[in-house]
Design a protein around this motif. Structure first.
Motif, PDB file in Angstrom:
ATOM      1  N   LEU A  21       0.853  -1.185   0.000  1.00 55.40           N
ATOM      2  CA  LEU A  21       0.000   0.000   0.000  1.00 55.40           C
ATOM      3  C   LEU A  21       0.888   1.234   0.000  1.00 55.40           C
ATOM      4  N   TYR A  22       0.478   2.245  -0.768  1.00 48.98           N
ATOM      5  CA  TYR A  22       1.285   3.451  -0.936  1.00 48.98           C
ATOM      6  C   TYR A  22       0.496   4.686  -0.523  1.00 48.98           C
ATOM      7  N   ALA A  23       1.172   5.595   0.149  1.00 52.02           N
ATOM      8  CA  ALA A  23       0.552   6.835   0.607  1.00 52.02           C
ATOM      9  C   ALA A  23       0.344   7.795  -0.565  1.00 52.02           C
ATOM     10  N   PRO A  24      -0.665   8.651  -0.473  1.00 52.04           N
ATOM     11  CA  PRO A  24      -0.838   9.695  -1.487  1.00 52.04           C
ATOM     12  C   PRO A  24       0.368  10.630  -1.491  1.00 52.04           C
ATOM     13  N   GLY A  25       0.680  11.178  -2.660  1.00 52.11           N
ATOM     14  CA  GLY A  25       1.741  12.165  -2.749  1.00 52.11           C
ATOM     15  C   GLY A  25       3.146  11.614  -2.904  1.00 52.11           C
ATOM     16  N   ILE A  26       3.297  10.279  -2.964  1.00 49.29           N
ATOM     17  CA  ILE A  26       4.632   9.723  -3.196  1.00 49.29           C
ATOM     18  C   ILE A  26       4.773   9.352  -4.671  1.00 49.29           C
ATOM     19  N   SER A  27       5.988   9.144  -5.096  1.00 51.06           N
ATOM     20  CA  SER A  27       6.241   8.730  -6.478  1.00 51.06           C
ATOM     21  C   SER A  27       5.811   7.279  -6.662  1.00 51.06           C
ATOM     22  N   ALA A  28       5.092   7.017  -7.727  1.00 52.27           N
ATOM     23  CA  ALA A  28       4.663   5.646  -8.028  1.00 52.27           C
ATOM     24  C   ALA A  28       5.889   4.787  -8.322  1.00 52.27           C
ATOM     25  N   PRO A  29       6.059   3.681  -7.606  1.00 59.18           N
ATOM     26  CA  PRO A  29       7.233   2.845  -7.830  1.00 59.18           C
ATOM     27  C   PRO A  29       7.182   2.055  -9.139  1.00 59.18           C
ATOM     28  N   HIS A  30       5.988   1.905  -9.699  1.00 63.23           N
ATOM     29  CA  HIS A  30       5.811   1.150 -10.944  1.00 63.23           C
ATOM     30  C   HIS A  30       4.806   1.872 -11.837  1.00 63.23           C
ATOM     31  N   ALA A  31       4.987   1.767 -13.137  1.00 61.70           N
ATOM     32  CA  ALA A  31       3.965   2.238 -14.060  1.00 61.70           C
ATOM     33  C   ALA A  31       2.818   1.239 -14.046  1.00 61.70           C
ATOM     34  N   GLY A  32       1.599   1.731 -14.076  1.00 58.60           N
ATOM     35  CA  GLY A  32       0.460   0.821 -14.103  1.00 58.60           C
ATOM     36  C   GLY A  32      -0.810   1.472 -13.625  1.00 58.60           C
ATOM     37  N   ILE A  33      -1.729   0.643 -13.160  1.00 58.35           N
ATOM     38  CA  ILE A  33      -3.011   1.095 -12.629  1.00 58.35           C
ATOM     39  C   ILE A  33      -2.995   0.889 -11.125  1.00 58.35           C
ATOM     40  N   TYR A  34      -3.316   1.957 -10.397  1.00 59.46           N
ATOM     41  CA  TYR A  34      -3.398   1.915  -8.945  1.00 59.46           C
ATOM     42  C   TYR A  34      -4.851   2.131  -8.544  1.00 59.46           C
ATOM     43  N   ARG A  35      -5.233   1.516  -7.434  1.00 61.36           N
ATOM     44  CA  ARG A  35      -6.610   1.582  -6.943  1.00 61.36           C
ATOM     45  C   ARG A  35      -6.615   2.150  -5.536  1.00 61.36           C
ATOM     46  N   CYS A  36      -7.516   3.100  -5.277  1.00 60.97           N
ATOM     47  CA  CYS A  36      -7.678   3.640  -3.930  1.00 60.97           C
ATOM     48  C   CYS A  36      -8.325   2.564  -3.064  1.00 60.97           C
ATOM     49  N   ASN A  37      -7.725   2.259  -1.925  1.00 61.24           N
ATOM     50  CA  ASN A  37      -8.251   1.177  -1.091  1.00 61.24           C
ATOM     51  C   ASN A  37      -9.473   1.593  -0.272  1.00 61.24           C
ATOM     52  N   LYS A  38      -9.893   2.844  -0.377  1.00 56.86           N
ATOM     53  CA  LYS A  38     -11.087   3.309   0.340  1.00 56.86           C
ATOM     54  C   LYS A  38     -12.316   3.410  -0.562  1.00 56.86           C
ATOM     55  N   CYS A  39     -12.161   4.021  -1.745  1.00 58.86           N
ATOM     56  CA  CYS A  39     -13.330   4.257  -2.604  1.00 58.86           C
ATOM     57  C   CYS A  39     -13.312   3.452  -3.896  1.00 58.86           C
ATOM     58  N   GLY A  40     -12.180   2.795  -4.224  1.00 54.52           N
ATOM     59  CA  GLY A  40     -12.099   1.983  -5.430  1.00 54.52           C
ATOM     60  C   GLY A  40     -11.734   2.762  -6.689  1.00 54.52           C
ATOM     61  N   HIS A  41     -11.541   4.080  -6.586  1.00 54.42           N
ATOM     62  CA  HIS A  41     -11.150   4.897  -7.742  1.00 54.42           C
ATOM     63  C   HIS A  41      -9.822   4.386  -8.286  1.00 54.42           C
ATOM     64  N   GLU A  42      -9.712   4.275  -9.601  1.00 53.26           N
ATOM     65  CA  GLU A  42      -8.488   3.783 -10.232  1.00 53.26           C
ATOM     66  C   GLU A  42      -7.857   4.874 -11.081  1.00 53.26           C
ATOM     67  N   ILE A  43      -6.526   4.844 -11.134  1.00 50.21           N
ATOM     68  CA  ILE A  43      -5.785   5.789 -11.960  1.00 50.21           C
ATOM     69  C   ILE A  43      -4.693   5.046 -12.706  1.00 50.21           C
ATOM     70  N   GLY A  44      -4.384   5.491 -13.890  1.00 50.22           N
ATOM     71  CA  GLY A  44      -3.214   5.024 -14.621  1.00 50.22           C
ATOM     72  C   GLY A  44      -2.106   6.031 -14.398  1.00 50.22           C
ATOM     73  N   ILE A  45      -0.908   5.553 -14.114  1.00 53.12           N
ATOM     74  CA  ILE A  45       0.175   6.476 -13.782  1.00 53.12           C
ATOM     75  C   ILE A  45       1.517   5.924 -14.264  1.00 53.12           C
ATOM     76  N   ALA A  46       2.386   6.829 -14.670  1.00 55.97           N
ATOM     77  CA  ALA A  46       3.739   6.457 -15.086  1.00 55.97           C
ATOM     78  C   ALA A  46       4.633   6.309 -13.859  1.00 55.97           C
ATOM     79  N   GLN A  47       5.601   5.443 -13.968  1.00 57.23           N
ATOM     80  CA  GLN A  47       6.577   5.261 -12.884  1.00 57.23           C
ATOM     81  C   GLN A  47       7.229   6.601 -12.558  1.00 57.23           C
ATOM     82  N   GLY A  48       7.307   6.896 -11.263  1.00 59.41           N
ATOM     83  CA  GLY A  48       7.934   8.127 -10.822  1.00 59.41           C
ATOM     84  C   GLY A  48       6.998   9.314 -10.716  1.00 59.41           C
ATOM     85  N   HIS A  49       5.808   9.229 -11.312  1.00 57.68           N
ATOM     86  CA  HIS A  49       4.842  10.313 -11.176  1.00 57.68           C
ATOM     87  C   HIS A  49       4.175  10.216  -9.808  1.00 57.68           C
ATOM     88  N   VAL A  50       3.655  11.313  -9.327  1.00 60.81           N
ATOM     89  CA  VAL A  50       3.138  11.393  -7.966  1.00 60.81           C
ATOM     90  C   VAL A  50       1.714  10.833  -7.871  1.00 60.81           C
TER      91      VAL A  50
END
Length: 78
Positions: A21-50
């Motif tokens: 699990l990753y905190a908001p505001g940190i750099s994404a360690p991997h490129a991919g799709i991340y899911r919020c563990n509270k509301c289920g919202h998903e985002i696509g993000i590049a590695q290193g983006h916040v």
């Protein structure tokens, strides 16, 4: 929930990276799709983006602190 059409583009992977699990505001360690563990919202993000902050859509205080979980990992061929 992430969806896909062509199963040839996705492989099953039991990496422990999917359990972290990753905190908001940190750099994404991997490129991919991340899911919020509270509301289920998903985002696509590049590695290193916040990863988005607490208000990615705004959560109520009752939901507690959000965390992002890797759902789909983009594996880069080298």
């Amino acid at each position: 929930m992430a969806g896909y059409k062509n199963p040839a583009f996705i492989i099953k992977n039991n990496s422990p990276e999917y359990d972290k699990l990753y905190a908001p505001g940190i750099s994404a360690p991997h490129a991919g799709i991340y899911r919020c563990n509270k509301c289920g919202h998903e985002i696509g993000i590049a590695q290193g983006h916040v990863l988005p902050p607490q208000g990615h859509p705004q959560h109520s205080a009752a939901m507690g602190a959000i965390q992002w979980q890797l759902a789909v990992y983009a594996i880069h061929n080298k």
